[in-house]
Design an enzyme around this catalytic site. Structure first.
Site, short mmCIF file in Angstrom:
data_model
loop_
_atom_site.label_atom_id
_atom_site.label_comp_id
_atom_site.label_asym_id
_atom_site.label_seq_id
_atom_site.Cartn_x
_atom_site.Cartn_y
_atom_site.Cartn_z
N HIS A 134 56.75 3.09 72.09
CA HIS A 134 57.87 3.14 71.13
C HIS A 134 58.74 1.88 71.24
O HIS A 134 59.17 1.32 70.23
CB HIS A 134 58.77 4.35 71.38
CG HIS A 134 58.31 5.62 70.73
ND1 HIS A 134 58.11 5.73 69.36
CD2 HIS A 134 58.04 6.84 71.24
CE1 HIS A 134 57.73 6.98 69.07
NE2 HIS A 134 57.67 7.68 70.20
N GLY A 147 60.08 13.64 75.92
CA GLY A 147 60.49 12.25 76.07
C GLY A 147 61.17 11.77 74.80
O GLY A 147 60.99 12.38 73.73
N CYS A 191 54.69 13.78 68.71
CA CYS A 191 55.78 12.82 68.72
C CYS A 191 56.90 13.37 67.86
O CYS A 191 56.65 13.84 66.75
CB CYS A 191 55.31 11.47 68.17
SG CYS A 191 56.61 10.21 68.19
N LEU A 192 58.12 13.30 68.36
CA LEU A 192 59.27 13.81 67.60
C LEU A 192 59.46 13.01 66.30
O LEU A 192 60.09 13.52 65.37
CB LEU A 192 60.54 13.75 68.45
CG LEU A 192 60.53 14.67 69.69
CD1 LEU A 192 61.75 14.39 70.56
CD2 LEU A 192 60.49 16.13 69.28
O1 GNR Z 1 57.45 15.85 73.03
C1 GNR Z 1 56.53 15.04 73.20
N1 GNR Z 1 55.34 15.46 73.70
C2 GNR Z 1 54.34 14.60 74.14
C3 GNR Z 1 53.08 15.14 74.43
C4 GNR Z 1 52.06 14.35 74.90
C5 GNR Z 1 52.26 13.00 75.09
C6 GNR Z 1 53.50 12.43 74.78
C7 GNR Z 1 54.53 13.23 74.32
S1 GNR Z 1 56.07 12.52 73.98
C8 GNR Z 1 56.74 13.63 72.79
C9 GNR Z 1 58.19 13.31 72.49
C10 GNR Z 1 58.27 11.95 71.82
O2 GNR Z 1 58.05 11.76 70.66
N2 GNR Z 1 58.56 10.94 72.59
O3 GNR Z 1 58.60 9.71 72.06
NI NI Z 2 57.18 9.74 70.42
#
Ligand code: GNR
Ligand code: NI
Length: 170
Positions: free
Chosen positions: A138, A46, A92-93
């Site tokens: 976010h 995501g 989270c990225l």
């Molecule tokens: O890549 C992502 N993996 C994830 C794993 C468990 C719950 C949410 C996520 S979202 C994250 C990518 C991201 O930072 N999206 O904002």
């Molecule tokens: Ni995230």
């Protein structure tokens, strides 16, 4: 299409509340395409526009194993179905290399606009439900570390600051 740089915690710009999209036009569709490219390149499931420093309510997602199911969420809203929550390890990225268990609603009903500006609804559970809640956060300037103890959050902040210093010095 273009791959865009992703803001990293504790960058204060990640705390900005995103504004609703008024019209889903070609400019928004271009943003969506750039976000999908950025998300796939970074191997995330995501990405919220907030993470690329665009403060509009746009999210892309793909929880499939083979990048075959892109989802576009413009002005998303969700309502929990029931009040059951579950813990799932999240990444989270914007907080690379850190993972933590976060409680989220097990099931949610999503309402959003697609890339044509059409309203749709879907029921989600499990990973997709977690991801919807993570991305919605976010857009509100909230990060998964906000659900952790101040001690754990501070530890992650210090490690991220060290990472950014090392990246600068390199
Ligand atoms: O890549 C992502 N993996 C994830 C794993 C468990 C719950 C949410 C996520 S979202 C994250 C990518 C991201 O930072 N999206 O904002
Ligand atoms: Ni995230």
């Amino acid at each position: 299409m273009a791959k865009l740089p992703i803001l990293e915690f504790p960058d204060e710009r990640l705390r900005t509340k995103a504004a609703p999209v008024e019209t889903v036009d070609d400019e928004v569709r271009q943003l969506v395409d750039d976000m999908l490219e950025t998300m796939y390149d970074a191997r995330g499931i995501g990405l919220a526009a907030t993470q690329i420093d665009v403060h509009r309510r746009v999210v892309v997602m793909d929880v499939s194993d083979d990048n075959s199911q892109p989802l576009v969420l413009i002005n998303p809203r969700y309502t929990p179905i029931g009040d059951e929550k579950e813990l799932l390890s999240e990444g989270c990225l914007s907080i690379p290399e850190h993972y933590a268990e976060v409680p989220r609603y097990l099931k949610v009903q999503l309402n959003a606009l697609d890339r044509n500006g059409e309203t749709y609804e879907l029921e989600a559970e499990g990973l997709l439900a977690h991801c919807i809640q993570h991305e919605y956060d976010h857009l509100e300037g909230v990060l998964f570390v906000d659900y952790l103890s101040p001690l754990k959050r501070d530890r992650i902040r210090k490690k991220m600051q060290k990472r950014h210093k090392q990246m600068q010095d390199a």
